[in-house]
Scaffold this motif. Structure first.
Motif, PDB file in Angstrom:
ATOM      1  N   UNK A  45      26.364   8.444 -33.746  1.00 10.13           N
ATOM      2  CA  UNK A  45      26.409   9.064 -35.071  1.00 10.13           C
ATOM      3  C   UNK A  45      25.302   8.527 -35.967  1.00 10.13           C
ATOM      4  N   UNK A  46      25.091   7.199 -35.930  1.00 12.27           N
ATOM      5  CA  UNK A  46      24.056   6.608 -36.775  1.00 12.27           C
ATOM      6  C   UNK A  46      22.668   6.973 -36.271  1.00 12.27           C
ATOM      7  N   UNK A  47      22.490   6.959 -34.956  1.00  8.98           N
ATOM      8  CA  UNK A  47      21.184   7.296 -34.383  1.00  8.98           C
ATOM      9  C   UNK A  47      20.790   8.726 -34.702  1.00  8.98           C
ATOM     10  N   UNK A  48      21.767   9.609 -34.782  1.00  6.42           N
ATOM     11  CA  UNK A  48      21.453  11.017 -35.036  1.00  6.42           C
ATOM     12  C   UNK A  48      20.754  11.217 -36.375  1.00  6.42           C
ATOM     13  N   UNK A  49      21.023  10.333 -37.343  1.00  2.37           N
ATOM     14  CA  UNK A  49      20.344  10.440 -38.641  1.00  2.37           C
ATOM     15  C   UNK A  49      18.851  10.166 -38.480  1.00  2.37           C
ATOM     16  N   UNK A  50      18.525   9.103 -37.722  1.00  3.85           N
ATOM     17  CA  UNK A  50      17.119   8.811 -37.442  1.00  3.85           C
ATOM     18  C   UNK A  50      16.483   9.933 -36.624  1.00  3.85           C
ATOM     19  N   UNK A  51      17.219  10.437 -35.628  1.00  4.88           N
ATOM     20  CA  UNK A  51      16.679  11.502 -34.772  1.00  4.88           C
ATOM     21  C   UNK A  51      16.358  12.748 -35.581  1.00  4.88           C
ATOM     22  N   UNK A  52      17.283  13.130 -36.453  1.00  2.00           N
ATOM     23  CA  UNK A  52      17.039  14.313 -37.277  1.00  2.00           C
ATOM     24  C   UNK A  52      15.865  14.081 -38.226  1.00  2.00           C
ATOM     25  N   UNK A  53      15.786  12.882 -38.796  1.00  2.00           N
ATOM     26  CA  UNK A  53      14.673  12.580 -39.704  1.00  2.00           C
ATOM     27  C   UNK A  53      13.333  12.682 -39.008  1.00  2.00           C
ATOM     28  N   UNK A  54      13.220  12.073 -37.827  1.00  2.00           N
ATOM     29  CA  UNK A  54      11.965  12.133 -37.065  1.00  2.00           C
ATOM     30  C   UNK A  54      11.671  13.561 -36.604  1.00  2.00           C
ATOM     31  N   UNK A  55      12.722  14.285 -36.225  1.00  2.00           N
ATOM     32  CA  UNK A  55      12.562  15.679 -35.796  1.00  2.00           C
ATOM     33  C   UNK A  55      12.006  16.533 -36.932  1.00  2.00           C
ATOM     34  N   UNK A  56      12.515  16.312 -38.133  1.00  2.00           N
ATOM     35  CA  UNK A  56      12.057  17.080 -39.292  1.00  2.00           C
ATOM     36  C   UNK A  56      10.601  16.760 -39.631  1.00  2.00           C
ATOM     37  N   UNK A  57      10.258  15.469 -39.595  1.00  2.00           N
ATOM     38  CA  UNK A  57       8.885  15.071 -39.899  1.00  2.00           C
ATOM     39  C   UNK A  57       7.912  15.682 -38.896  1.00  2.00           C
ATOM     40  N   UNK A  58       8.281  15.650 -37.619  1.00  2.00           N
ATOM     41  CA  UNK A  58       7.442  16.248 -36.583  1.00  2.00           C
ATOM     42  C   UNK A  58       7.293  17.744 -36.807  1.00  2.00           C
ATOM     43  N   UNK A  59       8.409  18.435 -37.087  1.00  2.00           N
ATOM     44  CA  UNK A  59       8.357  19.880 -37.284  1.00  2.00           C
ATOM     45  C   UNK A  59       7.529  20.280 -38.478  1.00  2.00           C
TER      46      UNK A  59
END
Length: 246
Positions: A45-59
């Protein structure tokens, strides 16, 4: 922990199945396995916040024309996604602390890098929760108030200078903004206020006769000087820092 994904189900092991809206557990699950499973779920659950953040920055960097479409696919609110991207952008991968949660990092994201590292180090060393970290930061910004009686003035130790107490009312938003500015400068709020006024006084008060002048001890003038000069001397940022625009 080996996971096998089948459609909308996630088989954690032979006896535990995670679905989108449920987690099926066996009736005889031992305590140690139950606790271990909870730890894994919390990490995901906590990792998903980082994953979404990095995913958004990349996109945003690679697919600006399809960025908003991708955001709609997540079904999360735009503001939530903005917050994920903003926090992820404030901390490079090397500065993220695996022993602390995403929310720990979000708590200090509005501070300067040196202050961020200081507070995260303290939280990691002492095992603070996110709420404990927030409390310690607030306590560090709360300057002790020693006010002399209204009719008296204190003398600064070791000098003959008289000290007077000045009181003025400010909005909660302004107080929080000033506290963040003070934290960025490594100062208590009262100390920061005095330093800003001292720096601004020569530029805002011009004595007509060339004599040395001091900023008048007036609450309205003091508040105005802080509002006009504070941003020039401390990078305090907005109360709720804006995340990158899609």
């Amino acid at each position: 922990m080996q996971n096998r994904k089948f459609g909308s189900q996630l088989h954690v092991n032979a006896s535990v199945v995670a679905r989108r809206t449920s987690l099926d557990l066996p009736v005889d699950l031992p305590l140690d396995r139950w606790r271990s499973l909870g730890t894994h779920i919390a990490v995901i659950a906590d990792s998903s916040s980082w994953w979404l953040g990095d995913w958004l920055i990349y996109g945003q960097a690679h697919y600006p024309d399809r960025y908003k479409i991708a955001l709609a696919d997540t079904s999360l609110s735009y503001q939530t996604l903005r917050n994920y991207a903003w926090v992820a952008g404030r901390f490079g991968v090397a500065r993220r602390r695996g022993r602390l949660s995403f929310q720990h990092h979000a708590e200090v994201a509005g501070l300067e890098e040196r202050a961020q590292d200081h507070w995260l180090e303290q939280a990691e060393r002492h095992g603070w929760s996110r709420n404990e970290l927030r409390r310690h930061i607030r306590e560090s910004l709360r300057a002790p108030e020693r006010r002399p009686p209204p009719e008296e003035a204190a003398t600064r130790p070791g000098t003959s200078e008289k000290q007077a107490a000045i009181r003025f009312k400010i909005t909660t938003e302004r107080r929080i903004r000033w506290q963040k500015a003070a934290a960025n400068q490594g100062q208590a709020l009262a100390e920061w206020i005095v330093s800003v006024l001292d720096r601004c006084a020569p530029a805002t008060v011009r004595p007509a006769d060339g004599a040395t002048a001091e900023l008048p001890h007036h609450p309205v003038l003091a508040g105005r000087a802080l509002e006009e000069c504070g941003a020039a001397h401390a990078r305090c940022g907005p109360l709720e820092p804006a995340a990158p625009q899609p």
